[in-house]
Write a protein that holds these residues in place. Sequence first.
Motif, PDB file in Angstrom:
ATOM      1  N   GLY A  78      31.227  88.637  -9.108  1.00 26.56           N
ATOM      2  CA  GLY A  78      31.676  87.253  -9.142  1.00 26.56           C
ATOM      3  C   GLY A  78      32.465  86.886  -7.896  1.00 26.56           C
ATOM      4  N   ARG A  79      33.268  87.814  -7.425  1.00 25.10           N
ATOM      5  CA  ARG A  79      34.039  87.561  -6.198  1.00 25.10           C
ATOM      6  C   ARG A  79      33.106  87.429  -4.996  1.00 25.10           C
ATOM      7  NH1 ARG A  79      38.072  91.798  -8.106  1.00 25.10           N
ATOM      8  NH2 ARG A  79      36.671  93.158  -6.982  1.00 25.10           N
ATOM      9  N   PHE A  80      32.081  88.268  -4.928  1.00 18.29           N
ATOM     10  CA  PHE A  80      31.130  88.172  -3.835  1.00 18.29           C
ATOM     11  C   PHE A  80      30.344  86.859  -3.891  1.00 18.29           C
ATOM     12  CE2 PHE A  80      31.577  92.819  -3.293  1.00 18.29           C
ATOM     13  CZ  PHE A  80      31.792  92.820  -1.927  1.00 18.29           C
ATOM     14  N   GLU A  81      29.995  86.442  -5.091  1.00 21.18           N
ATOM     15  CA  GLU A  81      29.288  85.170  -5.223  1.00 21.18           C
ATOM     16  C   GLU A  81      30.162  84.006  -4.740  1.00 21.18           C
ATOM     17  OE1 GLU A  81      27.890  84.730  -9.202  1.00 21.18           O
ATOM     18  OE2 GLU A  81      26.624  86.506  -9.068  1.00 21.18           O
ATOM     19  N   ASP A  82      31.448  84.057  -5.084  1.00 22.88           N
ATOM     20  CA  ASP A  82      32.361  83.010  -4.633  1.00 22.88           C
ATOM     21  C   ASP A  82      32.455  82.992  -3.109  1.00 22.88           C
ATOM     22  OD1 ASP A  82      32.832  82.223  -7.204  1.00 22.88           O
ATOM     23  OD2 ASP A  82      34.738  83.314  -7.384  1.00 22.88           O
ATOM     24  N   TRP A 105      30.213  84.059  -1.000  1.00 24.45           N
ATOM     25  CA  TRP A 105      28.936  83.587  -0.490  1.00 24.45           C
ATOM     26  C   TRP A 105      28.860  82.058  -0.568  1.00 24.45           C
ATOM     27  CZ3 TRP A 105      24.978  85.153   2.284  1.00 24.45           C
ATOM     28  CH2 TRP A 105      23.795  84.418   2.264  1.00 24.45           C
ATOM     29  N   ASN A 106      29.271  81.501  -1.686  1.00 21.30           N
ATOM     30  CA  ASN A 106      29.227  80.043  -1.850  1.00 21.30           C
ATOM     31  C   ASN A 106      30.155  79.345  -0.859  1.00 21.30           C
ATOM     32  OD1 ASN A 106      27.350  80.204  -3.907  1.00 21.30           O
ATOM     33  ND2 ASN A 106      28.912  80.252  -5.521  1.00 21.30           N
ATOM     34  N   ARG A 107      31.332  79.914  -0.626  1.00 20.52           N
ATOM     35  CA  ARG A 107      32.252  79.311   0.347  1.00 20.52           C
ATOM     36  C   ARG A 107      31.687  79.365   1.752  1.00 20.52           C
ATOM     37  NH1 ARG A 107      37.621  82.142  -1.698  1.00 20.52           N
ATOM     38  NH2 ARG A 107      36.169  83.803  -1.315  1.00 20.52           N
ATOM     39  N   ARG A 108      31.031  80.461   2.089  1.00 26.37           N
ATOM     40  CA  ARG A 108      30.436  80.568   3.419  1.00 26.37           C
ATOM     41  C   ARG A 108      29.286  79.573   3.589  1.00 26.37           C
ATOM     42  NH1 ARG A 108      30.599  87.050   3.799  1.00 26.37           N
ATOM     43  NH2 ARG A 108      32.780  87.220   4.376  1.00 26.37           N
ATOM     44  N   GLN A 109      28.536  79.385   2.508  1.00 29.95           N
ATOM     45  CA  GLN A 109      27.431  78.435   2.581  1.00 29.95           C
ATOM     46  C   GLN A 109      27.945  77.009   2.739  1.00 29.95           C
ATOM     47  OE1 GLN A 109      24.184  79.251   2.842  1.00 29.95           O
ATOM     48  NE2 GLN A 109      24.936  81.351   2.883  1.00 29.95           N
ATOM     49  N   GLU A 110      29.117  76.715   2.154  1.00 27.54           N
ATOM     50  CA  GLU A 110      29.701  75.385   2.279  1.00 27.54           C
ATOM     51  C   GLU A 110      30.445  75.205   3.600  1.00 27.54           C
ATOM     52  OE1 GLU A 110      32.211  75.135  -1.116  1.00 27.54           O
ATOM     53  OE2 GLU A 110      30.557  75.048  -2.519  1.00 27.54           O
ATOM     54  N   GLY A 111      30.684  76.278   4.332  1.00 28.79           N
ATOM     55  CA  GLY A 111      31.366  76.202   5.601  1.00 28.79           C
ATOM     56  C   GLY A 111      32.857  76.426   5.497  1.00 28.79           C
ATOM     57  N   ASN A 112      33.377  76.824   4.323  1.00 27.42           N
ATOM     58  CA  ASN A 112      34.812  77.032   4.128  1.00 27.42           C
ATOM     59  C   ASN A 112      35.210  78.510   4.261  1.00 27.42           C
ATOM     60  OD1 ASN A 112      35.013  74.327   3.597  1.00 27.42           O
ATOM     61  ND2 ASN A 112      34.912  74.597   1.369  1.00 27.42           N
ATOM     62  N   GLY A 113      34.258  79.373   4.489  1.00 26.82           N
ATOM     63  CA  GLY A 113      34.575  80.807   4.575  1.00 26.82           C
ATOM     64  C   GLY A 113      35.158  81.152   5.928  1.00 26.82           C
ATOM     65  N   ARG A 114      35.682  82.388   6.030  1.00 27.78           N
ATOM     66  CA  ARG A 114      36.267  82.783   7.309  1.00 27.78           C
ATOM     67  C   ARG A 114      35.281  83.382   8.209  1.00 27.78           C
ATOM     68  NH1 ARG A 114      39.175  88.277   5.935  1.00 27.78           N
ATOM     69  NH2 ARG A 114      38.610  88.455   3.828  1.00 27.78           N
TER      70      ARG A 114
END
Length: 127
Positions: free
Chosen positions: A112-116, A118-127
């Motif tokens: 679940g943490r990895f999915e979160d 991944w979703n943040r990176r896809q939205e452009g909010n990841g580091r």
Amino acid sequence: MALSEHEQRLLEQMEAAFAAEDPKLADTLSGGSGRRLETRLAVGAGLGFVLGIALLLVGIQTFWLLSILGFLVMLAATIVGLTAWQKKDGTTPPKPGRTKPPVGAHDRRFMGRFEDRWNRRQEGNGR
């Protein structure tokens, strides 16, 4: 050396608070009889299972109803043994109505943490 009444009351209050805070540890340290009973049930179930195997094997060679009785003894011993073992370990079987554990901040699964992420990176909010 005997304790005064005040010290005895304080000791009883401390014991009660300790038992309320961690009942499993308090039961273990006090040598609770519940553990001994569950251990005896588990050992008895193991012996019952061995007896069931013996009845099953003897029944196959002599009288077929005896082998059915042996199987039923093995089944009952397994159920009793697993129940006693679960109580001894402090684990409980899952409730039939719930299929998934509740999801909380610290209950989240590894994936679940990895999915979160991944979703943040896809939205452009990841580091």
